[in-house]
Design a protein around this motif. Structure first.
Motif, short mmCIF file in Angstrom:
data_model
loop_
_atom_site.label_atom_id
_atom_site.label_comp_id
_atom_site.label_asym_id
_atom_site.label_seq_id
_atom_site.Cartn_x
_atom_site.Cartn_y
_atom_site.Cartn_z
N ASN A 36 -3.50 13.24 -9.40
CA ASN A 36 -4.03 12.07 -10.11
C ASN A 36 -3.16 10.84 -9.86
O ASN A 36 -3.67 9.73 -9.70
N MET A 37 -1.85 11.04 -9.83
CA MET A 37 -0.95 9.91 -9.56
C MET A 37 -1.09 9.42 -8.13
O MET A 37 -1.04 8.20 -7.89
N ALA A 38 -1.29 10.33 -7.19
CA ALA A 38 -1.49 9.92 -5.80
C ALA A 38 -2.77 9.11 -5.65
O ALA A 38 -2.79 8.07 -4.97
N ARG A 39 -3.84 9.59 -6.30
CA ARG A 39 -5.11 8.86 -6.23
C ARG A 39 -4.97 7.48 -6.87
O ARG A 39 -5.47 6.49 -6.35
N LEU A 40 -4.28 7.44 -8.01
CA LEU A 40 -4.04 6.16 -8.68
C LEU A 40 -3.29 5.21 -7.75
O LEU A 40 -3.65 4.03 -7.64
N GLY A 41 -2.28 5.70 -7.07
CA GLY A 41 -1.52 4.86 -6.16
C GLY A 41 -2.35 4.32 -5.01
O GLY A 41 -2.26 3.14 -4.66
N LEU A 42 -3.18 5.18 -4.44
CA LEU A 42 -4.04 4.73 -3.33
C LEU A 42 -5.09 3.74 -3.80
O LEU A 42 -5.34 2.72 -3.15
N ASP A 43 -5.73 4.04 -4.94
CA ASP A 43 -6.73 3.11 -5.47
C ASP A 43 -6.10 1.77 -5.83
O ASP A 43 -6.69 0.72 -5.61
#
Length: 94
Positions: free
Chosen positions: A13-20
């Motif tokens: 979830n943190m990785a997706r947040l960072g990419l978004d």
């Protein structure tokens, strides 16, 4: 204490947040660089959203601190920010 496999989910979830967030930043910089009326509206919206999100997160942290559950509030905060960032990504991608 978090289940060990929950860390994987939190990490994803943190990785997706960072990419978004990177996509949102790029789109906002593109809009702000134009310098037109829409850029001013976007700048105001950006600052307002950040202040409201910070107030919401502070309230969640205070509630968790009072309940003694600070160790469990992290994933909820990541989900909260994730929803906000994805909504901005959809809006800016139009």
């Amino acid at each position: 204490m978090m289940h060990p496999l929950a860390f994987f989910s939190l990490g994803m979830n943190m990785a997706r947040l960072g990419l978004d967030a990177q996509v949102v930043i790029a789109e906002r910089v593109n809009r702000l660089a134009r310098g037109d009326l829409a850029a001013g509206v976007e700048a105001t919206r950006m600052v307002t959203e950040k202040a409201l999100a910070m107030a919401e997160v502070n309230a969640r942290l205070a509630k968790a601190a009072a309940a003694g559950t600070l160790d469990k509030v992290g994933p909820d905060i990541v989900k909260f920010y994730g929803r906000k960032v994805r909504a901005n990504r959809r809006r800016l991608g139009k």
